[in-house]
Design an enzyme around this catalytic site. Sequence first.
Site: not given
Length: 714
Positions: A309-310
């Site tokens: 993620i991110s």
Amino acid sequence: MSTKVGLRPFVPAAIAAAVLAACGGSGGGDGETAALNAKPAYLGAISEASYDGASNDLLTAGLGATGMAAAVPPAFADPLKPTAAELRRTAIHTNYRAMLDMTAAGGYGTLYGPNVDAQGKVTAGEGKVAGTEYIAFADDGTGRKNVTLMVQVPASFNPAKPCMITATTSGSRGVYGGISTGEWGLKRGCAVAYSDKGTGGAPHDLQNDTVPLIDGTRTTATAAGKSAAFNAGLTATELAAFNTATPNRFAFKHAHSGQNSEKDWGTTTLQAVEFGYYVLNQRYGNTNAAGQRLKTLTPANTIVIASSISNGGGAAIAAAEQDTQGLISGVAVSEPALELPANPGVTVRRGSTDLAVTGKTLVDFTTYANLYQACASLAPSVSTSPFAAAYAAGFASAGLPIAPNRCAALKTAGLLSASTTATQAEEALQKLRDYGWEPESNDLHASLAAFEVAPAVAVTFANSLSRSSVKDHLCGFSYAAASAVGAVIPLAPAALPGMFATGNGVPPAGGIQLINNQGKLGPARDFLSVSDSGVLDWNTPGALCLRNLVTGSDAAAKKLQAGLDETRRNGNLRGKPTVIVHGRADALLPVSHTSRPYAALNKKVEGAASKLSYVEVANAQHFDSFIGLPTVLPGYDTRYVPLHVYLNHALDAVYEHLANGKALPASQVVRTVPRGGTPGSAPAITAANVPALAMTPAAANAIAITAGAISIPD
């Protein structure tokens, strides 16, 4: 067999079983012609630890689902000298909880969590995962990179049906920062390959010259030598001068390594995969007549999904683009940070409107947010948003009018034209929308401003991209502990020893604050420092300096811009089946600067070969963990659903496509249902709040992606 087998239905289990029939014994036939399993040259010494799944484990460090739900982990026996095992346990607890809503009402224990199995069934168990963990540095021999790589191999790994996922750390965290993504793989019996991508939570304490080691324990820089996880690289003379001029400061790896680590995030993610293959073949590979292990598990017979993620999601995308060896079979990421080309030549349309500003880089839109968000958060139109009232009380009081002063300073600088604080705040909010933030992000600005998100990220990335040393004090910023009134003070003795486990690598964190060295009254905590104008205006000169690094043409700006160009993606996923999920309301990584234009760029570059599906989730934003803070941030719980659910759906979809030939879901907007109710005590979430991905979405939800253009329904 072609290494591109991952692009079509995977090798059936029966065939794979036949291929690996001699696993662990002497090989014959094809096994005799396979290459020897060789340790990659960039890997240092490998530590190995096995966990029984009871007293300790891969996923929860022995805490189980119940222990992970606890607000704090077990205390260190000696807070001034925690053991490596204690640091690991706290790092897993801290990083897992930092990514997820850990409340039962928010979905922990029912929609996700250690006790929820790979099929989504809620079990009565604690969800501990037995297996073996391998950790090593990736380095070029200098000890300056020392990127931490980790491979977890669950005891349930099946060499007849091998799989692996990546879980590169998100944000600026250490190697356990991707544990909430790794959970999906561990439950599936897949190996998980982690990289800290050259970041981490533990700093170099410059005053006392101590550094972290790979396991988080600390020692002197001299004793650590090339084994330091991070050393700021100052000579003895430079360090002495630095400490005399600016005592009690800290250097962090992401900001101050001088490596521009982001340019290598794809490379280090691929290295984690290669480490994974090495470990798996050492354990399960066939042997030749001399007893040597062979490369039996290969891209031809192993599913590998790049995920996270991110920033970790951005690293997975980068790895897929750079994957010339076909190591990665597919990609499933959530809210990825994606640096688009300077002129991507793509169009983003929402409803019937083409958006004017799209595809900006993280350092660009974050330095923009850093200018305007503190003022915009006072806009009357967002006064009922989460934390808005507390923000106004803390940052706009008569005694401490920091945010109103920022509004006034922006007008003085010619960046706002309105005359009152209220109208200036509305103007600042509109500037954010005009620069690419969705209207759905409006309600998030006050909480992000209060938590100093934009200044923290802007300072870290500006330093990193420009390869600035800690001694450069870029734009006058440094890191130190501060008193209640903002003065620089020594850090509390118990704060540093555990920071490997508790820190996020991007201050403010762990008691270390962002310091403005150039305050009129001397160095002070950034938002409590006095500007040259004699007022507390949240260090407007520092924010303007950071912005100039992106937009300016002086030497410092050119240095940052050159580093930024090294991090831009090209949109070529090499035909890998990919699902990107992103929350529409994301105010940290706005969709029109990241996933939306990237999807259009991918289609422009790959054309008919593109196998990318983009899923935009309504009522979702960047920080699931904020939903789980109902007493601190009431209103997140009533407004937002956990995006983590959709990362798991994306991983399921890509795995089923690769393993069984099931089609990927089409690009779509998912119309989730907020929990509603009273802010701070929203009713418990159910599956109805987070509907599954549609294989073929209704016309009103379908996202259209053509070469260089994406159209998103309202």
